[in-house]
Design an enzyme around this catalytic site. Sequence first.
Site, mmCIF file in Angstrom:
data_model
loop_
_atom_site.group_PDB
_atom_site.id
_atom_site.type_symbol
_atom_site.label_atom_id
_atom_site.label_comp_id
_atom_site.label_asym_id
_atom_site.label_seq_id
_atom_site.Cartn_x
_atom_site.Cartn_y
_atom_site.Cartn_z
ATOM 1 N N ARG A 100 -23.964 66.815 -23.218
ATOM 2 C CA ARG A 100 -23.597 66.676 -24.624
ATOM 3 C C ARG A 100 -24.828 66.675 -25.519
ATOM 4 O O ARG A 100 -24.839 67.299 -26.585
ATOM 5 C CB ARG A 100 -22.802 65.375 -24.821
ATOM 6 C CG ARG A 100 -22.337 65.149 -26.255
ATOM 7 C CD ARG A 100 -21.624 63.817 -26.417
ATOM 8 N NE ARG A 100 -21.165 63.632 -27.797
ATOM 9 C CZ ARG A 100 -21.242 62.493 -28.458
ATOM 10 N NH1 ARG A 100 -21.750 61.415 -27.871
ATOM 11 N NH2 ARG A 100 -20.817 62.407 -29.697
ATOM 12 N N HIS A 127 -25.511 69.210 -28.636
ATOM 13 C CA HIS A 127 -25.723 68.716 -29.992
ATOM 14 C C HIS A 127 -27.087 69.143 -30.525
ATOM 15 O O HIS A 127 -27.230 69.393 -31.729
ATOM 16 C CB HIS A 127 -25.592 67.192 -30.032
ATOM 17 C CG HIS A 127 -24.169 66.726 -30.047
ATOM 18 N ND1 HIS A 127 -23.698 65.769 -30.921
ATOM 19 C CD2 HIS A 127 -23.103 67.093 -29.295
ATOM 20 C CE1 HIS A 127 -22.405 65.572 -30.715
ATOM 21 N NE2 HIS A 127 -22.024 66.360 -29.719
ATOM 22 N N HIS A 165 -16.081 69.376 -20.740
ATOM 23 C CA HIS A 165 -15.348 68.110 -20.805
ATOM 24 C C HIS A 165 -14.644 67.792 -19.487
ATOM 25 O O HIS A 165 -13.919 66.798 -19.406
ATOM 26 C CB HIS A 165 -14.322 68.145 -21.939
ATOM 27 C CG HIS A 165 -14.948 68.077 -23.299
ATOM 28 N ND1 HIS A 165 -14.261 68.349 -24.467
ATOM 29 C CD2 HIS A 165 -16.207 67.751 -23.688
ATOM 30 C CE1 HIS A 165 -15.080 68.204 -25.511
ATOM 31 N NE2 HIS A 165 -16.264 67.841 -25.059
ATOM 32 N N ASN A 194 -23.553 62.324 -34.179
ATOM 33 C CA ASN A 194 -24.278 62.083 -32.928
ATOM 34 C C ASN A 194 -24.029 60.673 -32.388
ATOM 35 O O ASN A 194 -24.778 60.188 -31.525
ATOM 36 C CB ASN A 194 -25.781 62.305 -33.124
ATOM 37 C CG ASN A 194 -26.137 63.778 -33.156
ATOM 38 O OD1 ASN A 194 -25.440 64.601 -32.566
ATOM 39 N ND2 ASN A 194 -27.216 64.122 -33.856
#
Length: 322
Positions: free
Chosen positions: A61, A65, A187, A90
């Site tokens: 992740r 990001h 995911h 975030n």
Amino acid sequence: MDRKYESLLLFLIVIMVVGKAQGATRVGFYASTCPNVESLVRSSVQFFISSDASLAPALLRMHFHDCFVQGCDASVLIEGSSTEKTAGGNTGLRGFNVIMDAKARVEGMCPGVVSCADILALAARDAVVLSNGPSWDVPLGRLDGRRSVASDVANIPSPTDSLDILIQKFASRGLTTRDLVALSGGHTIGQADCQFFSYRLYNYKATGMADPTLNSTSLRQLQNICPGNGNNNGRAAALDKGSRNRWDSRYFQNLLAGNAVLESDQALAADPSTRSLVNTFATSSDSFDDAFTRSMVKLAHVGVKTRAHGGEIRRMCSFVNF
């Protein structure tokens, strides 16, 4: 200018930028200057994940990001009162200590040679592999950026975004709808805090009812995790029901069954433009793994910094050089 042609022009510009970035990186970039960089990073990632499996999706992740804001330049690692780390988008980012440890190991062997951006890209790959996921060659040679501003995080994909908005956001980074579906498959590992989906459980779109796309059994389970009294601090649900820490294609099977935790995930199975891909990945883990690795290579080329872009190799990942 017609809006259709404006969109086409924007897409072509993005493709040109990504193409130039790809030319700045290559597999084996540190073969002569830091030949052990990949094993050094892997040792750090393995050390931390061996005692906390939840760090694997956290590292994946973090890389996503980072790349989606200023490009893959490690700007998300920079400390400060109004840096990307502090932005609402975030919230919950973890694993910074893993990157700092890897950077320290690399600096001990090859001081001033390897960027934090490259370390983060390698760590994301290793996190997937250590979750029994696929491996891929990571082109290296990125430099670290010097800009990190919280407001830049505003356009990062959100769990509440519609599919059209998600497609637009990915296109702005030179990524296709196929990339969107494949990367969402990340995911298959990890979890989401109640704050990102509890609105679906009780008063969806001010109806006083739950999101009708949620499977009734999953709804009850999620309501038990995230009670309606709002006392949900520290509570989270697996993004891939029944397979929280194992890399597989079950995530896509869950989408088809209405078990998605995030609304943005469920939208992938609901819309005809993406449902066929969800079906393909749900029935073929090999197809998913192949698409995911290809999309990760594309993602890791977004906004790559060079010296001409003001890039540098940070001595410490959390601060720009002075």
